[in-house]
Design a protein around this motif. Structure first.
Motif, PDB file in Angstrom:
ATOM      1  N   PHE A  11       0.846  -1.204   0.000  1.00  0.00           N
ATOM      2  CA  PHE A  11       0.000   0.000   0.000  1.00  0.00           C
ATOM      3  C   PHE A  11       0.888   1.264   0.000  1.00  0.00           C
ATOM      4  O   PHE A  11       0.690   2.179  -0.813  1.00  0.00           O
ATOM      5  CB  PHE A  11      -0.921  -0.015   1.229  1.00  0.00           C
ATOM      6  CG  PHE A  11      -1.719   1.247   1.411  1.00  0.00           C
ATOM      7  CD1 PHE A  11      -2.847   1.497   0.646  1.00  0.00           C
ATOM      8  CD2 PHE A  11      -1.344   2.196   2.364  1.00  0.00           C
ATOM      9  CE1 PHE A  11      -3.584   2.680   0.816  1.00  0.00           C
ATOM     10  CE2 PHE A  11      -2.075   3.367   2.536  1.00  0.00           C
ATOM     11  CZ  PHE A  11      -3.191   3.609   1.758  1.00  0.00           C
ATOM     12  N   GLY A  12       1.859   1.279   0.903  1.00  0.00           N
ATOM     13  CA  GLY A  12       2.746   2.449   1.010  1.00  0.00           C
ATOM     14  C   GLY A  12       3.533   2.675  -0.272  1.00  0.00           C
ATOM     15  O   GLY A  12       3.625   3.797  -0.763  1.00  0.00           O
ATOM     16  N   VAL A  13       4.073   1.588  -0.819  1.00  0.00           N
ATOM     17  CA  VAL A  13       4.896   1.706  -2.030  1.00  0.00           C
ATOM     18  C   VAL A  13       4.045   2.210  -3.194  1.00  0.00           C
ATOM     19  O   VAL A  13       4.429   3.147  -3.900  1.00  0.00           O
ATOM     20  CB  VAL A  13       5.551   0.342  -2.372  1.00  0.00           C
ATOM     21  CG1 VAL A  13       6.171   0.372  -3.761  1.00  0.00           C
ATOM     22  CG2 VAL A  13       6.620  -0.005  -1.338  1.00  0.00           C
ATOM     23  N   VAL A  15       1.094   3.784  -3.227  1.00  0.00           N
ATOM     24  CA  VAL A  15       0.525   5.130  -3.059  1.00  0.00           C
ATOM     25  C   VAL A  15       1.610   6.207  -3.146  1.00  0.00           C
ATOM     26  O   VAL A  15       1.491   7.154  -3.932  1.00  0.00           O
ATOM     27  CB  VAL A  15      -0.220   5.220  -1.702  1.00  0.00           C
ATOM     28  CG1 VAL A  15      -0.506   6.666  -1.342  1.00  0.00           C
ATOM     29  CG2 VAL A  15      -1.524   4.439  -1.761  1.00  0.00           C
ATOM     30  N   LEU A  16       2.684   6.049  -2.366  1.00  0.00           N
ATOM     31  CA  LEU A  16       3.678   7.123  -2.300  1.00  0.00           C
ATOM     32  C   LEU A  16       4.597   7.157  -3.529  1.00  0.00           C
ATOM     33  O   LEU A  16       4.730   8.189  -4.174  1.00  0.00           O
ATOM     34  CB  LEU A  16       4.510   7.010  -1.018  1.00  0.00           C
ATOM     35  CG  LEU A  16       3.702   7.226   0.280  1.00  0.00           C
ATOM     36  CD1 LEU A  16       4.567   6.972   1.496  1.00  0.00           C
ATOM     37  CD2 LEU A  16       3.103   8.622   0.344  1.00  0.00           C
ATOM     38  N   TYR A  17       5.189   6.003  -3.839  1.00  0.00           N
ATOM     39  CA  TYR A  17       6.124   6.013  -4.976  1.00  0.00           C
ATOM     40  C   TYR A  17       5.368   5.990  -6.310  1.00  0.00           C
ATOM     41  O   TYR A  17       5.820   6.588  -7.286  1.00  0.00           O
ATOM     42  CB  TYR A  17       7.123   4.859  -4.863  1.00  0.00           C
ATOM     43  CG  TYR A  17       7.860   4.907  -3.539  1.00  0.00           C
ATOM     44  CD1 TYR A  17       8.630   6.012  -3.204  1.00  0.00           C
ATOM     45  CD2 TYR A  17       7.743   3.883  -2.604  1.00  0.00           C
ATOM     46  CE1 TYR A  17       9.266   6.095  -1.975  1.00  0.00           C
ATOM     47  CE2 TYR A  17       8.380   3.964  -1.379  1.00  0.00           C
ATOM     48  CZ  TYR A  17       9.136   5.074  -1.068  1.00  0.00           C
ATOM     49  OH  TYR A  17       9.757   5.161   0.147  1.00  0.00           O
ATOM     50  N   GLY A  19       2.494   7.464  -6.778  1.00  0.00           N
ATOM     51  CA  GLY A  19       2.060   8.855  -6.945  1.00  0.00           C
ATOM     52  C   GLY A  19       3.195   9.721  -7.455  1.00  0.00           C
ATOM     53  O   GLY A  19       3.011  10.526  -8.371  1.00  0.00           O
ATOM     54  N   LEU A  20       4.358   9.510  -6.884  1.00  0.00           N
ATOM     55  CA  LEU A  20       5.528  10.311  -7.291  1.00  0.00           C
ATOM     56  C   LEU A  20       5.893  10.038  -8.745  1.00  0.00           C
ATOM     57  O   LEU A  20       6.094  10.976  -9.533  1.00  0.00           O
ATOM     58  CB  LEU A  20       6.709   9.986  -6.367  1.00  0.00           C
ATOM     59  CG  LEU A  20       8.017  10.719  -6.653  1.00  0.00           C
ATOM     60  CD1 LEU A  20       7.870  12.213  -6.500  1.00  0.00           C
ATOM     61  CD2 LEU A  20       9.124  10.226  -5.719  1.00  0.00           C
ATOM     62  N   TYR A  22       4.010   8.855 -11.101  1.00  0.00           N
ATOM     63  CA  TYR A  22       2.949   9.368 -11.974  1.00  0.00           C
ATOM     64  C   TYR A  22       3.137  10.875 -12.228  1.00  0.00           C
ATOM     65  O   TYR A  22       3.076  11.339 -13.366  1.00  0.00           O
ATOM     66  CB  TYR A  22       1.580   9.097 -11.337  1.00  0.00           C
ATOM     67  CG  TYR A  22       0.438   9.744 -12.074  1.00  0.00           C
ATOM     68  CD1 TYR A  22      -0.043   9.193 -13.267  1.00  0.00           C
ATOM     69  CD2 TYR A  22      -0.153  10.910 -11.599  1.00  0.00           C
ATOM     70  CE1 TYR A  22      -1.080   9.806 -13.957  1.00  0.00           C
ATOM     71  CE2 TYR A  22      -1.189  11.524 -12.279  1.00  0.00           C
ATOM     72  CZ  TYR A  22      -1.649  10.965 -13.460  1.00  0.00           C
ATOM     73  OH  TYR A  22      -2.673  11.580 -14.142  1.00  0.00           O
ATOM     74  N   CYS A  23       3.379  11.619 -11.149  1.00  0.00           N
ATOM     75  CA  CYS A  23       3.520  13.081 -11.279  1.00  0.00           C
ATOM     76  C   CYS A  23       4.768  13.451 -12.077  1.00  0.00           C
ATOM     77  O   CYS A  23       4.737  14.356 -12.912  1.00  0.00           O
ATOM     78  CB  CYS A  23       3.580  13.742  -9.905  1.00  0.00           C
ATOM     79  SG  CYS A  23       2.039  13.623  -9.021  1.00  0.00           S
ATOM     80  N   VAL A  24       5.868  12.734 -11.832  1.00  0.00           N
ATOM     81  CA  VAL A  24       7.102  13.035 -12.570  1.00  0.00           C
ATOM     82  C   VAL A  24       6.920  12.713 -14.052  1.00  0.00           C
ATOM     83  O   VAL A  24       7.337  13.485 -14.925  1.00  0.00           O
ATOM     84  CB  VAL A  24       8.311  12.269 -11.972  1.00  0.00           C
ATOM     85  CG1 VAL A  24       9.549  12.438 -12.841  1.00  0.00           C
ATOM     86  CG2 VAL A  24       8.606  12.766 -10.567  1.00  0.00           C
TER      87      VAL A  24
ATOM     88  N   LEU B  42      -0.487   4.491   7.878  1.00  0.00           N
ATOM     89  CA  LEU B  42      -0.352   4.994   6.506  1.00  0.00           C
ATOM     90  C   LEU B  42      -1.690   5.500   5.957  1.00  0.00           C
ATOM     91  O   LEU B  42      -1.711   6.376   5.099  1.00  0.00           O
ATOM     92  CB  LEU B  42       0.183   3.884   5.590  1.00  0.00           C
ATOM     93  CG  LEU B  42       1.658   3.514   5.770  1.00  0.00           C
ATOM     94  CD1 LEU B  42       2.003   2.310   4.917  1.00  0.00           C
ATOM     95  CD2 LEU B  42       2.566   4.694   5.406  1.00  0.00           C
ATOM     96  N   ASN B 252       1.441  20.399 -10.110  1.00  0.00           N
ATOM     97  CA  ASN B 252       2.272  19.207 -10.224  1.00  0.00           C
ATOM     98  C   ASN B 252       3.540  19.335  -9.375  1.00  0.00           C
ATOM     99  O   ASN B 252       3.985  18.367  -8.748  1.00  0.00           O
ATOM    100  CB  ASN B 252       2.618  18.944 -11.693  1.00  0.00           C
ATOM    101  CG  ASN B 252       2.946  17.481 -11.938  1.00  0.00           C
ATOM    102  OD1 ASN B 252       2.833  16.652 -11.036  1.00  0.00           O
ATOM    103  ND2 ASN B 252       3.365  17.162 -13.141  1.00  0.00           N
ATOM    104  N   PHE B 259       4.837  14.119  -2.401  1.00  0.00           N
ATOM    105  CA  PHE B 259       5.031  12.667  -2.526  1.00  0.00           C
ATOM    106  C   PHE B 259       6.488  12.297  -2.229  1.00  0.00           C
ATOM    107  O   PHE B 259       6.755  11.288  -1.577  1.00  0.00           O
ATOM    108  CB  PHE B 259       4.645  12.177  -3.922  1.00  0.00           C
ATOM    109  CG  PHE B 259       3.163  11.913  -4.074  1.00  0.00           C
ATOM    110  CD1 PHE B 259       2.503  11.036  -3.221  1.00  0.00           C
ATOM    111  CD2 PHE B 259       2.420  12.530  -5.060  1.00  0.00           C
ATOM    112  CE1 PHE B 259       1.142  10.788  -3.338  1.00  0.00           C
ATOM    113  CE2 PHE B 259       1.050  12.294  -5.193  1.00  0.00           C
ATOM    114  CZ  PHE B 259       0.406  11.424  -4.338  1.00  0.00           C
ATOM    115  N   PHE B 266       8.801   7.299   4.528  1.00  0.00           N
ATOM    116  CA  PHE B 266       8.417   5.881   4.520  1.00  0.00           C
ATOM    117  C   PHE B 266       9.663   5.000   4.412  1.00  0.00           C
ATOM    118  O   PHE B 266       9.822   4.020   5.144  1.00  0.00           O
ATOM    119  CB  PHE B 266       7.456   5.633   3.355  1.00  0.00           C
ATOM    120  CG  PHE B 266       6.873   4.243   3.315  1.00  0.00           C
ATOM    121  CD1 PHE B 266       6.178   3.721   4.393  1.00  0.00           C
ATOM    122  CD2 PHE B 266       6.987   3.458   2.174  1.00  0.00           C
ATOM    123  CE1 PHE B 266       5.633   2.440   4.352  1.00  0.00           C
ATOM    124  CE2 PHE B 266       6.438   2.182   2.116  1.00  0.00           C
ATOM    125  CZ  PHE B 266       5.764   1.678   3.211  1.00  0.00           C
TER     126      PHE B 266
END
Lengths: 41, 487
Positions: A11-13, A15-17, A19-20, A22-24, B42, B252, B259, B266
Motif C-alpha cells: 500500500f505504502g509503495v 501510493v507514495l512512490y 504517486g511520485l 505518476y507526477c514526474v 499509513l 504538479n 510525494f 516511509f
C-alpha cells in the motif's frame, strides 16, 4: 513477515512512490510538449 | 534588476524537496507510525497528505509563483494589511533556524567522533555530559559547550557559502543534499537488514493495528506529522516559488514535492527500524524499550546500536551522521533563504552582504543554545515555534485564500498553467477542512498546555518561550506597517 505487514508495505509503495512516479512522468510529457516552459536559461 | 530565477524546474523542485525533507523524516515519522497503529498509520497519513499537505503546498507555491513576491508582499497582494503574517512566518523561521543549526552542530561533532566511535559503552553520558555538558535546568546557563559552539560556527560558515552567491549554487547543492541522504539511507537499510533481529524491527514498523484508527488522536497525529514535515507555514515555500516564472506548473510541483517528502519518510522507517530491531536483539530488551524518536533516537539509541555492531562501526556511524547532516543543512539553508528573500524585497543590498549579516545574526542568536542549558531552551522554543508559529501562519494563509482572495479565483489561476487540474474538492478543503483541522490541532495543543506545563519546565521559562514567538509577530506587524508606509 505477516501478510498484513506485506499488504501495508505494498500500500505504502504503490501510493507514495506510484504517486511520485505518476507526477514526474506527467511533468516529462508536459515538458516534451512545451520544452521552454518553466525554465529560464 | 529582474527577479532572480532558478536555473531549471528541476532545481526548484529539488530545492523544495530538500527544504521539506529534514531530520523529522528520519526521527519522527517512523516512531509516529509505530506508536499510532504501525502500517495502519499509513491510511490517515495518506489522507492527511491529500487534504492538508498537498493543498497547503499548492497555496504556498501558488502565492509565491503568481504574486512573484516573498511571503509578506505575496500576502499583502492577497489582502492589504496582512503582509505582517508573511514577516511573522520568516522571522519565526529565523528563530527556528537559529536552534536547528545547533542540532546540525551536534551532527558535526558526532560525525568527527564516529571515526573512533568515541561514544561506545557510554552513549547517554557521551551525548549529555561530554558533548552538551548539560546543566541542571534552564536557569543554569553555565558557559558554552565548546564542541557545540565550534559545530555551530562550522554550520553557519557552510550555510553562508551555500547561499551567498544566489540561487544557482543553491540549486546545485540541493541536487547533492537531496540525492545523497537517499543513497545513504539505502546503505543504512542494506546494512541493517543483514543484521539479526532486523526483520522483527520491520514487522513492528509495518504490522497494522486497525483498531487504532478509531482513535481521534491518531488522525490528529497524522495531520500534525504531514503539516510539520513539509516546511509549511514558514514562508520558505512561498519564497522559493517566487523565483519560478508566473506560468509554472504549481499543482504538479506541489504533488511531486509532497510525494517525495513522504516517500523519503516511509523509506527512512525501514532503515531506522532494521537497526532498532537489531538493537533489541543485541541487548535482549523488548522492542518497546529500544524504540524512541527525536534527539534520543539520533544521538543516544542509534549510537548505541552502532557501538554494538560486529564490524564496520565507524563507517556506519559516519554514514548515519552524514545522512543527518545533509538532511539538516538542506532544510536550514532554505529557512535562511526564506528570510533573505523577504528582506531583499525591501532592502536594497547585495546578496553577499545580506547573507553575511543574516548568518552572523543567526549564529549570535543561537549562542544561547550552545550553552550548557542550550538543550532546555531549544526544547522550549521549538515547542512554541511549531505549535504557535507555523500553525497560525498556515491557518491565516488558508483563510486569506479561501475567504478573501476567493478560492475559485485561486484555483482557476493555478489550473491555467498546470497539468493536474484541481476540482471543486479543493474549495471545500481550503475553506473548511484545513481551517477546522488546524484549529482542532491548536485547541488540542492549548488544552494540553493548560492541563500540564510542557516538559515539566518552570512556568516562567515557558512564558519566555511563548512570548518570544508572539513577539516575532508583534515585531512583524510594525515592520510591515513601516514598509507599507514607504511603499
Amino acid at each position: 513477515m505477516p501478510m498484513s505487514a506485506w499488504i501495508m508495505l505494498i500500500f505504502g509503495v504503490v501510493v507514495l512512490y506510484g504517486g511520485l512516479i505518476y507526477c514526474v512522468s506527467k511533468t516529462r510529457r508536459h515538458e516534451k510538449k512545451s520544452p521552454a516552459k518553466d525554465t529560464i536559461d | 534588476m529582474g527577479r532572480e530565477r532558478w536555473h531549471s524546474r528541476a532545481a526548484f523542485v529539488l530545492a523544495a524537496i530538500g527544504s521539506a525533507v529534514g531530520l523529522g523524516n528520519i526521527w519522527r515519522f517512523p516512531y509516529m507510525a509505530y506508536n499510532n497503529g504501525g502500517g495502519a498509520f499509513l491510511i490517515p497519513y495518506f489522507f492527511a497528505l491529500l487534504v492538508i499537505g498537498i493543498p497547503v503546498m499548492i497555496i504556498e507555491f501558488g502565492l509565491g509563483s503568481k504574486m512573484q513576491a516573498g511571503p509578506s508582499f505575496a500576502l499583502e497582494k492577497v489582502k492589504k494589511g496582512t503582509g505582517w503574517i508573511g514577516w511573522g512566518a520568516v522571522i519565526v523561521s529565523y528563530l527556528l533556524v537559529a536552534y536547528y543549526a545547533i542540532i546540525i552542530a551536534w551532527c558535526w561533532v558526532f560525525l568527527f567522533k564516529s571515526l573512533t566511535v568515541a561514544w561506545a559503552g557510554h552513549e547517554k553520558a557521551f551525548f549529555f555530559k561530554e558533548i552538551l555538558q548539560l546543566s541542571k535546568g534552564p536557569t543554569s546557563i553555565g558557559g558554552f559547550s565548546i564542541p557545540v559552539l565550534l559545530g555551530s560556527l562550522i554550520t553557519w560558515i557552510t550555510i553562508y557559502l551555500i547561499i551567498f552567491k544566489g540561487l544557482g549554487p543553491i540549486g546545485k547543492v540541493a541536487k547533492v543534499t537531496v540525492i545523497l541522504p537517499i543513497i545513504l539511507l539505502a546503505i543504512i537499510f542494506v546494512r541493517g537488514i543483514t543484521l539479526p533481529g532486523s526483520i522483527e524491527g520491520i514487522i513492528f514498523y509495518l504490522q497494522p493495528d486497525f483498531s487504532k484508527l478509531l482513535n481521534a488522536s491518531v488522525w490528529i497525529s497524522a495531520f500534525g506529522q504531514i503539516f510539520f514535515s513539509l516546511s509549511l507555514g514558514m514562508g520558505v515555500m512561498i519564497a522559493y516559488s517566487s523565483f519560478i516564472p508566473r506560468d509554472s506548473d504549481v499543482n504538479n510541483n506541489s504533488f511531486i514535492t509532497c510525494f517525495a517528502n513522504c516517500g523519503v519518510s516511509f523509506f527512512a522507517g525501514f532503515a531506522v527500524f532494521t537497526v532498532l530491531g537489531y538493537l533489541s536483539h543485541a541487548t535482549g530488551q523488548p522492542f518497546s524499550k529500544v524504540v524512541s524518536s527525536g534527539i534520543g533516537l539520533a544521538f543516544v539509541v542509534f549510537p548505541t546500536a552502532i557501538a554494538k555492531m560486529p564490524v564496520f562501526k565507524s563507517g556506519f556511524g559516519f554514514i548515519f551522521f552524514l545522512t543527518l547532516l545533509s538532511l539538516g543543512i538542506n532544510s536550514a539553508f532554505s529557512l535562511v533563504e526564506g528570510f533573505i528573500t523577504n528582506l531583499r524585497d525591501v532592502v536594497n543590498m547585495s546578496k553577499e552582504k545580506v547573507s553575511f549579516y543574516v548568518c552572523l545574526g543567526a549564529f549570535l542568536l543561537g549562542l544561547i543554545f550552545t550553552t550548557k542549558a542550550g538543550l532546555y531552551w531549544l526544547d522550549i522554543i521549538d515547542h512554541y515555534v511549531a505549535n504557535l508559529g507555523m500553525v497560525t501562519v498556515a491557518l491565516v494563509e488558508c483563510i486569506l485564500v479561501g475567504w478573501f482572495f476567493g478560492v475559485d479565483r485561486f484555483r482557476k489561476m493555478v489550473n491555467e498553467t498546470s497539468e493536474i487540474r484541481l476540482g471543486k474538492w479543493f474549495n471545500i478543503v481550503v475553506k473548511y477542512i484545513i481551517p477546522i483541522t488546524l484549529i482542532t490541532m491548536m485547541v488540542k495543543y492549548y488544552y494540553e498546555e493548560f492541563q500540564k506545563p510542557y516538559g515539566g519546565y518552570p512556568v516562567w521559562s515557558l512564558i519566555i518561550g511563548a512570548g518570544l514567538v508572539i513577539s516575532c509577530f508583534v515585531i512583524s506587524y510594525f515592520i510591515n506597517k513601516r514598509v507599507m508606509e514607504k511603499e
